[in-house]
Design a protein around this motif. Structure first.
Motif, PDB file in Angstrom:
ATOM      1  N   UNK A   2      96.550  45.509  44.159  1.00 48.26           N
ATOM      2  CA  UNK A   2      97.134  44.967  42.932  1.00 48.26           C
ATOM      3  C   UNK A   2      98.614  45.332  42.823  1.00 48.26           C
ATOM      4  N   UNK A   3      99.422  44.371  42.379  1.00 52.38           N
ATOM      5  CA  UNK A   3     100.795  44.652  41.983  1.00 52.38           C
ATOM      6  C   UNK A   3     100.824  44.675  40.456  1.00 52.38           C
ATOM      7  N   UNK A   4     101.175  45.811  39.907  1.00 52.22           N
ATOM      8  CA  UNK A   4     101.262  45.983  38.461  1.00 52.22           C
ATOM      9  C   UNK A   4     102.690  45.631  38.029  1.00 52.22           C
ATOM     10  N   UNK A   5     102.831  44.563  37.268  1.00 48.54           N
ATOM     11  CA  UNK A   5     104.167  44.089  36.893  1.00 48.54           C
ATOM     12  C   UNK A   5     104.648  44.631  35.551  1.00 48.54           C
ATOM     13  N   UNK A   6     103.921  45.604  34.982  1.00 54.25           N
ATOM     14  CA  UNK A   6     104.297  46.017  33.624  1.00 54.25           C
ATOM     15  C   UNK A   6     103.920  47.479  33.368  1.00 54.25           C
ATOM     16  N   UNK A   7     104.690  48.379  33.948  1.00 56.77           N
ATOM     17  CA  UNK A   7     104.504  49.812  33.746  1.00 56.77           C
ATOM     18  C   UNK A   7     105.618  50.360  32.868  1.00 56.77           C
ATOM     19  N   UNK A   8     105.245  51.132  31.847  1.00 50.72           N
ATOM     20  CA  UNK A   8     106.220  51.866  31.046  1.00 50.72           C
ATOM     21  C   UNK A   8     106.100  53.356  31.365  1.00 50.72           C
ATOM     22  N   UNK A   9     107.206  54.003  31.585  1.00 48.23           N
ATOM     23  CA  UNK A   9     107.216  55.461  31.706  1.00 48.23           C
ATOM     24  C   UNK A   9     107.981  56.043  30.527  1.00 48.23           C
ATOM     25  N   UNK A  10     107.454  57.124  29.982  1.00 48.73           N
ATOM     26  CA  UNK A  10     108.096  57.797  28.853  1.00 48.73           C
ATOM     27  C   UNK A  10     108.336  59.247  29.225  1.00 48.73           C
ATOM     28  N   UNK A  11     109.582  59.673  29.170  1.00 49.82           N
ATOM     29  CA  UNK A  11     109.957  61.064  29.438  1.00 49.82           C
ATOM     30  C   UNK A  11     110.893  61.496  28.319  1.00 49.82           C
ATOM     31  N   UNK A  12     110.334  62.190  27.363  1.00 58.11           N
ATOM     32  CA  UNK A  12     111.090  62.557  26.164  1.00 58.11           C
ATOM     33  C   UNK A  12     112.199  63.551  26.462  1.00 58.11           C
ATOM     34  N   UNK A  48     106.144  47.390  38.999  1.00 61.70           N
ATOM     35  CA  UNK A  48     107.476  47.194  38.447  1.00 61.70           C
ATOM     36  C   UNK A  48     107.556  47.950  37.127  1.00 61.70           C
ATOM     37  N   UNK A  49     108.619  48.705  36.956  1.00 64.32           N
ATOM     38  CA  UNK A  49     108.793  49.402  35.686  1.00 64.32           C
ATOM     39  C   UNK A  49     109.409  48.464  34.664  1.00 64.32           C
ATOM     40  N   UNK A  50     108.815  48.437  33.484  1.00 59.13           N
ATOM     41  CA  UNK A  50     109.305  47.626  32.377  1.00 59.13           C
ATOM     42  C   UNK A  50     110.049  48.511  31.380  1.00 59.13           C
ATOM     43  N   UNK A  51     111.227  48.096  31.006  1.00 58.98           N
ATOM     44  CA  UNK A  51     112.029  48.871  30.054  1.00 58.98           C
ATOM     45  C   UNK A  51     111.217  49.230  28.813  1.00 58.98           C
ATOM     46  N   UNK A  52     111.566  50.369  28.205  1.00 54.71           N
ATOM     47  CA  UNK A  52     110.765  50.915  27.108  1.00 54.71           C
ATOM     48  C   UNK A  52     111.566  50.956  25.804  1.00 54.71           C
ATOM     49  N   UNK A  53     112.565  50.074  25.695  1.00 58.69           N
ATOM     50  CA  UNK A  53     113.373  49.994  24.469  1.00 58.69           C
ATOM     51  C   UNK A  53     113.962  51.352  24.113  1.00 58.69           C
ATOM     52  N   UNK A 198      98.148  40.699  30.733  1.00 67.24           N
ATOM     53  CA  UNK A 198      98.437  42.108  30.448  1.00 67.24           C
ATOM     54  C   UNK A 198      98.298  42.356  28.957  1.00 67.24           C
ATOM     55  N   UNK A 199      98.181  43.628  28.603  1.00 65.50           N
ATOM     56  CA  UNK A 199      98.279  44.011  27.206  1.00 65.50           C
ATOM     57  C   UNK A 199      97.096  43.720  26.306  1.00 65.50           C
ATOM     58  N   UNK A 200      96.159  42.879  26.754  1.00 67.76           N
ATOM     59  CA  UNK A 200      95.161  42.363  25.821  1.00 67.76           C
ATOM     60  C   UNK A 200      94.211  43.437  25.293  1.00 67.76           C
ATOM     61  N   UNK A 201      93.940  44.484  26.069  1.00 72.52           N
ATOM     62  CA  UNK A 201      93.014  45.504  25.565  1.00 72.52           C
ATOM     63  C   UNK A 201      93.598  46.239  24.362  1.00 72.52           C
ATOM     64  N   UNK A 232      99.743  39.924  37.004  1.00 77.62           N
ATOM     65  CA  UNK A 232      98.944  40.941  36.310  1.00 77.62           C
ATOM     66  C   UNK A 232      99.810  42.133  35.920  1.00 77.62           C
ATOM     67  N   UNK A 233      99.506  42.718  34.771  1.00 79.50           N
ATOM     68  CA  UNK A 233     100.214  43.921  34.338  1.00 79.50           C
ATOM     69  C   UNK A 233      99.287  44.879  33.623  1.00 79.50           C
ATOM     70  N   UNK A 234      99.547  46.161  33.787  1.00 87.68           N
ATOM     71  CA  UNK A 234      98.705  47.167  33.131  1.00 87.68           C
ATOM     72  C   UNK A 234      99.121  47.406  31.687  1.00 87.68           C
ATOM     73  N   UNK A 235     100.441  47.304  31.417  1.00 92.04           N
ATOM     74  CA  UNK A 235     101.003  47.714  30.125  1.00 92.04           C
ATOM     75  C   UNK A 235     100.657  49.170  29.831  1.00 92.04           C
TER      76      UNK A 235
END
Length: 279
Positions: A2-12, A48-53, A198-201, A232-235
């Protein structure tokens, strides 16, 4: 795989995320190591990493942070969808800087939490048209009632490749299909728009959803766009609000059980590799 096209990483400790103050369940570190452990066990081979605003002043810092991670041995991050501000005069210069970095595969400006008028601005639309011919995509994250705004934007920039996030954000928990269903059929007629399964769950009842809960929304999305324009994306980590990454991957395989091997391959990896030119 699987290629995940929607990963967010958060590092405070590395970046600022002003919006997280209002979302207590996500207001913690969600780092690459936590994601990768579960992702690799679930059959995800690239992401792919998706920007996290992040804070606008840190948009390029976010890309640099993710790219540094990607350069580590064994890392499965293949590129980044970077944050941007098309409504600002500095976008053209920003775009030229990002074009020099092959790690950047596209852009997103979150629209579903902003006034509808933002994407209707003259400067916003002029700047989106600048993406034509660059090979860079633009992700559309809108609510069902805003899909008409996304259609207008795509029609004004027919040579730009757009990607509609999260099946158009249907209200699965509320069981509301209108106007989402009609809008999805209409936006799916545009050849310059792809869609993420993606995101539906995260939009379903976290304690009560099943594969059959998700099926009408996922199947209508695929029917509206066709197998050549779905990815496909995991979100992740937003998907943890609806059970988590492994549960979403398992549900995806169940939803695709009736599809052909070729159709599954397109949605799970082939289309993403083609659109973003991933190895």
């Amino acid at each position: 795989m699987i290629v995940d096209t929607h990963l967010h990483l958060i590092d405070l400790s590395a970046l600022r995320y002003p919006w997280l103050a209002g979302v207590a369940t996500l207001n913690r570190d969600f780092r690459y190591e936590e994601y990768a452990r579960e992702a690799k066990r679930s059959g995800i081979s690239a992401t792919l990493h998706m920007e996290v605003d992040v804070d606008p002043a840190e948009m390029e810092s976010e890309t640099a942070y993710v790219q540094e991670l990607a350069e580590q041995p064994g890392n499965i991050i293949a590129g980044a969808i970077a944050a941007c501000r098309p409504e600002e005069a500095g976008f053209a210069t920003y775009l030229e800087r990002q074009r020099q970095n092959p790690f950047v595969k596209g852009f997103r400006r979150v629209l579903h939490v902003l006034p509808d008028e933002l994407s209707e601005g003259t400067l916003f639309r002029e700047n989106i048209r600048r993406l034509a011919g660059t090979g860079l995509t633009f992700d559309l994250c809108v609510l069902p009632h805003q899909i008409s705004k996304a259609i207008a934007l795509a029609d004004l920039a027919p040579d730009v490749q757009f990607v509609l996030d999260h099946c158009g954000v249907p209200d699965i928990k509320g069981g509301t299909a209108h106007p989402w269903r009609e809008h999805m059929a209409e936006i799916g007629r545009r050849d310059n728009i792809m869609v993420k399964i993606s995101g539906v769950v995260a939009y379903a009842d976290p304690d009560g959803w099943t594969v059959e809960t998700l099926r009408p929304y996922v199947e209508h999305t695929i029917e509206s766009f066709g197998w050549d324009r779905v990815v496909w994306g995991s979100d992740w980590p937003v998907c943890t609000l609806g059970g988590g990454l492994s549960q979403w991957v398992a549900a995806t395989h169940a939803l695709l059980a009736g599809a052909s091997a070729d159709e599954r391959a397109k949605l799970l990896s082939g289309n993403a590799r083609r659109i973003w030119k991933l190895v």
